[in-house]
Design a protein around this motif. Structure first.
Motif, PDB file in Angstrom:
ATOM      1  N   UNK A   4      45.641  40.171  49.109  1.00  0.00           N
ATOM      2  CA  UNK A   4      46.155  39.136  48.258  1.00  0.00           C
ATOM      3  C   UNK A   4      47.645  39.021  48.423  1.00  0.00           C
ATOM      4  N   UNK A   5      48.298  38.222  47.674  1.00  0.00           N
ATOM      5  CA  UNK A   5      47.683  37.534  46.539  1.00  0.00           C
ATOM      6  C   UNK A   5      46.766  36.404  46.985  1.00  0.00           C
ATOM      7  N   UNK A   6      45.877  36.039  46.103  1.00  0.00           N
ATOM      8  CA  UNK A   6      44.870  35.019  46.359  1.00  0.00           C
ATOM      9  C   UNK A   6      45.230  33.765  45.580  1.00  0.00           C
ATOM     10  N   UNK A   7      45.119  32.615  46.241  1.00  0.00           N
ATOM     11  CA  UNK A   7      45.392  31.346  45.556  1.00  0.00           C
ATOM     12  C   UNK A   7      44.328  31.061  44.508  1.00  0.00           C
ATOM     13  N   UNK A   8      44.763  30.689  43.335  1.00  0.00           N
ATOM     14  CA  UNK A   8      43.892  30.220  42.258  1.00  0.00           C
ATOM     15  C   UNK A   8      44.010  28.710  42.285  1.00  0.00           C
ATOM     16  N   UNK A   9      42.878  28.007  42.393  1.00  0.00           N
ATOM     17  CA  UNK A   9      42.895  26.559  42.618  1.00  0.00           C
ATOM     18  C   UNK A   9      42.318  25.770  41.453  1.00  0.00           C
ATOM     19  N   UNK A  10      42.637  24.477  41.449  1.00  0.00           N
ATOM     20  CA  UNK A  10      42.178  23.576  40.392  1.00  0.00           C
ATOM     21  C   UNK A  10      40.709  23.180  40.556  1.00  0.00           C
ATOM     22  N   UNK A  11      40.134  23.369  41.733  1.00  0.00           N
ATOM     23  CA  UNK A  11      38.745  23.011  41.997  1.00  0.00           C
ATOM     24  C   UNK A  11      38.173  23.856  43.112  1.00  0.00           C
ATOM     25  N   UNK A  22      46.457  35.273  42.171  1.00  0.00           N
ATOM     26  CA  UNK A  22      45.850  36.484  41.622  1.00  0.00           C
ATOM     27  C   UNK A  22      46.272  37.633  42.524  1.00  0.00           C
ATOM     28  N   UNK A  23      46.751  38.694  41.948  1.00  0.00           N
ATOM     29  CA  UNK A  23      47.251  39.842  42.706  1.00  0.00           C
ATOM     30  C   UNK A  23      46.126  40.562  43.443  1.00  0.00           C
ATOM     31  N   UNK A  24      46.493  41.266  44.500  1.00  0.00           N
ATOM     32  CA  UNK A  24      45.531  42.072  45.241  1.00  0.00           C
ATOM     33  C   UNK A  24      44.893  43.084  44.291  1.00  0.00           C
ATOM     34  N   UNK A  25      43.588  43.212  44.363  1.00  0.00           N
ATOM     35  CA  UNK A  25      42.782  44.108  43.524  1.00  0.00           C
ATOM     36  C   UNK A  25      42.811  43.741  42.042  1.00  0.00           C
ATOM     37  N   UNK A  26      43.165  42.510  41.732  1.00  0.00           N
ATOM     38  CA  UNK A  26      43.180  42.068  40.331  1.00  0.00           C
ATOM     39  C   UNK A  26      41.756  41.965  39.791  1.00  0.00           C
ATOM     40  N   UNK A  27      41.627  42.174  38.509  1.00  0.00           N
ATOM     41  CA  UNK A  27      40.365  41.943  37.815  1.00  0.00           C
ATOM     42  C   UNK A  27      40.497  40.567  37.175  1.00  0.00           C
ATOM     43  N   UNK A  28      39.662  39.630  37.619  1.00  0.00           N
ATOM     44  CA  UNK A  28      39.751  38.260  37.117  1.00  0.00           C
ATOM     45  C   UNK A  28      38.506  37.933  36.296  1.00  0.00           C
ATOM     46  N   UNK A  57      39.700  28.092  39.821  1.00  0.00           N
ATOM     47  CA  UNK A  57      38.715  28.600  40.777  1.00  0.00           C
ATOM     48  C   UNK A  57      39.312  29.546  41.810  1.00  0.00           C
ATOM     49  N   UNK A  58      38.481  30.505  42.248  1.00  0.00           N
ATOM     50  CA  UNK A  58      38.784  31.354  43.390  1.00  0.00           C
ATOM     51  C   UNK A  58      37.520  31.456  44.243  1.00  0.00           C
ATOM     52  N   UNK A  59      37.703  31.531  45.557  1.00  0.00           N
ATOM     53  CA  UNK A  59      36.561  31.644  46.452  1.00  0.00           C
ATOM     54  C   UNK A  59      35.910  33.014  46.312  1.00  0.00           C
ATOM     55  N   UNK A  60      34.590  33.028  46.293  1.00  0.00           N
ATOM     56  CA  UNK A  60      33.839  34.286  46.204  1.00  0.00           C
ATOM     57  C   UNK A  60      33.959  35.103  47.496  1.00  0.00           C
ATOM     58  N   UNK A  61      34.433  34.479  48.567  1.00  0.00           N
ATOM     59  CA  UNK A  61      34.611  35.171  49.845  1.00  0.00           C
ATOM     60  C   UNK A  61      35.623  36.303  49.730  1.00  0.00           C
ATOM     61  N   UNK A  62      36.477  36.250  48.700  1.00  0.00           N
ATOM     62  CA  UNK A  62      37.527  37.247  48.515  1.00  0.00           C
ATOM     63  C   UNK A  62      37.225  38.239  47.398  1.00  0.00           C
ATOM     64  N   UNK A  63      36.057  38.152  46.807  1.00  0.00           N
ATOM     65  CA  UNK A  63      35.690  39.028  45.693  1.00  0.00           C
ATOM     66  C   UNK A  63      34.844  40.180  46.217  1.00  0.00           C
ATOM     67  N   UNK A  64      35.327  41.399  46.021  1.00  0.00           N
ATOM     68  CA  UNK A  64      34.625  42.572  46.524  1.00  0.00           C
ATOM     69  C   UNK A  64      33.499  43.024  45.619  1.00  0.00           C
ATOM     70  N   UNK A  65      33.661  42.878  44.312  1.00  0.00           N
ATOM     71  CA  UNK A  65      32.669  43.382  43.379  1.00  0.00           C
ATOM     72  C   UNK A  65      32.759  42.602  42.077  1.00  0.00           C
TER      73      UNK A  65
END
Length: 74
Positions: A4-11, A22-28, A57-65
């Motif tokens: 990360x950080x990961x972009x948080x998007x409007x859609x 969203x920071x690396x290893x953040x809990x969202x 929104x955030x892409x699920x491609x970047x969610x580990x768990x």
């Protein structure tokens, strides 16, 4: 989340504006998911986008768990 950080998007696609990071290893806080643009990330390639409780929104491609069970469709 992965690198990360990961972009948080409007859609649910990269065509929507960035609303924050969203920071690396953040809990969202994920509310539900929608189908959108397909993204290849560090964990998977998917068209699933997680809608946060903030409505962004955030892409699920970047969610580990995902904690707390399965996420339902919006």
């Amino acid at each position: 989340m992965g690198d990360g950080p990961l972009n948080v998007r409007a859609g649910p696609s990269t065509g929507y504006g960035t609303r924050g990071l969203a920071a690396r290893y953040a809990h969202v806080p994920i509310q539900c998911y929608e189908v959108g643009q397909t993204i290849a990330g560090p964990y998977r390639t998917t068209n699933r986008w997680n809608r946060l409780t903030s409505g962004q929104y955030i892409s699920h491609a970047y969610i580990g768990q995902v904690w707390g069970g399965a996420v339902s469709r919006c």
